[in-house]
Design a protein around this motif. Sequence first.
Motif, mmCIF file in Angstrom:
data_model
loop_
_atom_site.group_PDB
_atom_site.id
_atom_site.type_symbol
_atom_site.label_atom_id
_atom_site.label_comp_id
_atom_site.label_asym_id
_atom_site.label_seq_id
_atom_site.Cartn_x
_atom_site.Cartn_y
_atom_site.Cartn_z
ATOM 1 N N VAL A 22 2.577 -0.475 -2.837
ATOM 2 C CA VAL A 22 1.705 0.630 -2.414
ATOM 3 C C VAL A 22 0.235 0.279 -2.652
ATOM 4 C CG1 VAL A 22 0.959 2.957 -3.068
ATOM 5 C CG2 VAL A 22 3.347 2.528 -2.501
ATOM 6 N N ILE A 23 -0.038 -0.332 -3.798
ATOM 7 C CA ILE A 23 -1.427 -0.693 -4.099
ATOM 8 C C ILE A 23 -1.902 -1.819 -3.186
ATOM 9 C CG2 ILE A 23 -2.817 -1.877 -5.855
ATOM 10 C CD1 ILE A 23 -1.644 0.096 -7.883
ATOM 11 N N ALA A 24 -1.066 -2.804 -2.958
ATOM 12 C CA ALA A 24 -1.466 -3.922 -2.095
ATOM 13 C C ALA A 24 -1.678 -3.447 -0.657
ATOM 14 C CB ALA A 24 -0.405 -5.021 -2.149
ATOM 15 N N GLU A 25 -0.772 -2.615 -0.176
ATOM 16 C CA GLU A 25 -0.963 -2.072 1.178
ATOM 17 C C GLU A 25 -2.242 -1.252 1.248
ATOM 18 O OE1 GLU A 25 3.837 -1.486 1.729
ATOM 19 O OE2 GLU A 25 2.536 0.275 1.825
ATOM 20 N N GLY A 26 -2.479 -0.474 0.196
ATOM 21 C CA GLY A 26 -3.694 0.343 0.155
ATOM 22 C C GLY A 26 -4.954 -0.507 0.232
#
Lengths: 160, 739, 291
Positions: B631-635
């Motif tokens: 989720v953080i990397a996609e964000g």
Amino acid sequence: MSEEGELTTIRCTIDGRPHEHRCHPLASALDFLRYVAGLTATKEGCKEGECGACAITLDGVVVNSCVVPAAHLQGRRVGTVEGLSRPDELSALQKAFLECGGAQCGICTPGMLVTGARLLEEGERLTEARIREHMAGNLCRCTGYGKIVESLLRASEEER
Amino acid sequence: MRLVGTSAPRAEGEAKLTGRARYVDDLPLTDFLWGLTVRSTIPYGRILSVDFDAGADWSGVTIVTAKDVPGKNVVVLLEQDQPILAADRVMHREEPIVLLAHRDRDRLWELASRVRIEYERWEPVLDIDASLALEQRLFKDDNVFKAIRIDKGDVEAAFARAARVFERTYETGLQEQAYIENQGMVATWDAAAGRLEVVGSMQCPYYVLKGLCPIMGLAPEQVVVEQAATGGAFGGKEDYPTILAAHASLLSYKSGKTVKMIYDRVEDLVATTKRHPCRTRIRTALDASGSILAMDVDATMDGGAYCTLSPVVLSRGTIHAGGPYNFENIRVESRVVATNTPPNGAFRGFGAPQTIFAMERHMDNLARELGRAPHELREEYLLRPGQTTAFSQNVGDDVYALDIQREAVARTRFEERRRECEEFNRSSRWERRGIGLATFLHGAGFTGNGEVVLDSRLKVEVTADGLVQIYSANTEMGQGKDTTFSQIAADSMGLPMARVRIITPNTARVPNSGPTVASRTAMVVGYLVQEACGAVRKALEAHAGRTWRDPDDFASLAAAHHRERGALEGWSRYEPPPGKVWDDKVYRGAAYGAYAWACYVAAVRVRLDTLEVTVESFDAFQEVGRVLNPVIAEGQIEGGVVQGIGYALCEEVKMKDGAMANANFTNYIIPTFADVPAVKVHFAERPYPFGPFGAKGIGELPMDGPGPALASALTHALGVEVNRIPATPEHLLELLGNE
Amino acid sequence: MRARLAGFSLERPGTLDEALGMLAASKERLTLLAGGTDLYVYLNAGVARPGRWLDLWGLDELRGIHEVGDHVVLGALTTYTELRASELVRGALPLLAQAAATVGAVAIQNRGTLGGNIANGSPAGDSLPPLLAYDAEIGLRSARGRRFVPFDRFYTGYRASVAAPDELIEQIRIPLGAGSGSRACRFVKVGTRAAQAISKVVAAFVLGRGADGSIDHCRAAFGSVAPTPVRLRRLEQHVIGKRIDPALIRTSSDVLLSEIAPIDDIRSTARYRRFVARTAWQRFMEEIPGH
């Protein structure tokens, strides 16, 4: 904050609690909240009604508090992000933001949540298009918006 | 491993979601003054006089000018050309000259308007051409802050035997970071203790510390710098916070009170650093069959009035100029020049988006010229294992360019969609569609020997009650570092995330693990977290004679260690990966330890009646080593892509007489929810041995691709080369030439 | 906030009569405050004129959307949100409803008012071309009485109007049938982005045709192409009595270009504005069914 000029007493409720403070009637509602009432959860981003970081509700209506005079809070119900959750439990929308990555740096988040919560209250089944239209006055520079859309969609499903 | 690779919720998420997180403007203060900066109103000239209107009430006002600087009046960075307050001449509009502080914030702007500054005006140099023409000498003899040359093969010989030469010029504009939290700083000088404390919005507490000492004439032990919650940065809070911290400190030093300075949006836009504008000319030598014999790249960036970080920005831009290609012969010549405009500085991508835009657009234009599909031409030249980059780094097996492009082309149905667009365009009266791609790499960490010079150190401490505390100078600014560090530490220790604490970056408490910039935090510093945890784990296991079964057992072993042996700490220190050699003199070798590889595909729809552009789809494919937190990397990728969409299509800093003319959020146009599609992110993972659990850096990567991918899509849609961004409707109209 | 508030004061009348009395009694020109979405931008930027402000926001006499005889009457404090939501406006004045939907975004639409948009007088005001296209009249009110001014004679220059210092905008009156079903109409906003945008060019067109297909009614109104919102009367006259065909589209476009005088500013260029004004008209004409 201004300590000069014709000050007035503003009485209103903020997140359900009564407040009474003296300030200039033309101080912005945002400055009133942050610097007079000492409630810093609502953020300043642009001071021109453009970014939505300062969004609050006034009798349930979403407004940008940086372009609302403190005088217009008189006798009204003010809602900020602090009123969205109970002391020890996040709201469904806040939980969805946490799970879906709706917040990054967090500075636009209070305004996003206030604006988004109002949309959820309308009770309709949300679509991506509806969310993008309703939220278009809230700028975010971190997320690219996708994860906020997902957060609102998830919260909308949870609530149904 | 239970946490790395999962979307553990953001460590500081709850504080941000409830409004409890304290940003600098939220810190409770008592008995303090507000500070304000009085700035130059001309771009270049001599300061003749500074007067304070006798008609105004100056009681209770603290006034600071250059004369009040207790140490050296200089911002120490790569050069020492920038004063903290202009003394006798101004080099750019909005240059700080006078500082004011007063208890009542409401009075400050009016007071500022009563400071009268007289100037002798000099003819300013406002663009690259005027600077290179030496219309004025602003920096040394040639107005060049830094020039770089990269050579591979024999470019001259290749051009000599070329059947033809294909040449184009590419331009990218200024871009504003547009973090939503404006810059802000609080400084408290305690004269009795001889101690200065600064807290504020920043990326790099140790940079601020290093910058403050010479200005304030203080030793490092006398200065403490702490990061407050930071509302976005994107490079904009890498170097500038030093200036704001120094201003607040100067006012506090003189007044003896705590001083708070918070920029409003307009001041933040006009005064702080932006992305360097860049003009890149590329000449290509082609043989009779259309094969590329050589590339000759010449890039010039506008650094603004002072050197700041420009040489390093130029360096990264130059290194990335050759793209992910194996050209047998390539030369890159670059320079960054001085102009009388506010200094440009760090911004996500740090020079690379500018030169990658040029190279990717050029490959596209070449393909068009040669009648070939854009991905096909690229495929021929994309780096294969064992080949070398423009700066002669043998990438060995760490190369994924071809794979990522092939995956992107296949999964986006790139070829069919190209044909569909062309078919649509033949029959549509008022619309055109197009699709484009960009293939690129981005090096993670400091360039060349930079990480060795940084010599980063990090500490992990286990408390007596079994908490794992990470002491690092790296800052959380939205990118998710508190979370990924917690995941790395938890997995390294075999504990849940709840047992990990991130210590607030404060220079009195945390070691210098380097700045939070350059896509280095997760990869370089995250590895230090893993290593320090390894050290502390080893120490505890050695003392206990065994490992722990569960968190409670861990806590009891930790308690025993504290009782019997004292504090339990583990340290780590940066070690370069083996065999990576960089020669800074000739710009050759291992520029970076690792690269992320990417191919971005964008599809657009253009209305012919307004030339407004809708981004119909955006697919971002990248190989990133290991995804620590999806989720953080996609964000990170989605946010970077949208910032890149803004860079490509609408974000235009309009300069007038050396100052930003559209300095507010009404007129500096960043994308809203309604301006962008859902960005689709696709990760490929090939663990990198010197990143934590295999991770590489990705913070800057997504800024590189949208510009060229979108400009190529527009070129495909409209049939005219789009070689400048932002490609606003006004610019497209100029290109199409119809009235 | 860059303004020093000590130089400002706020009057908060409880009734319209009280407000009119204050206006009549004041020697200085009062600044009229409605939703504040424009005035606060000026105040925060430190460019608002110091002095006395008169707060109209609490005056319910200035609210409401009603059908009165053969007119739609809109109170000056009608917000964009109310315009968007009103069945009457959506049905009878669709261009106005569409314009309201493009102003800022939700939070601004909740506070911004039609009267404020008119009084602020920005040439880029989104609701203004629809009002011109619908032959709106502005109801001005003072202690001296009430008068109606046709909206196309309301502005006298850049952000200047016929309203006297003691007058306020009470209502906007629009004849029913101005946008009736048999007429083709279109609202066009070309902004700086898809939402939360200021117009680079904004336009409203209404066009009616007789049984023989010839044009018998035309309004073409533009914003951001001149110092005030404008009706292009020469263009309107040019097309009256003619049938829509490629030649008319061409010649009328030429008339249009001769009648506007856009400028370069920080939001766009004169060249682009001319291009968009022409194509907006062209596309509107081309897409009228059965032309």
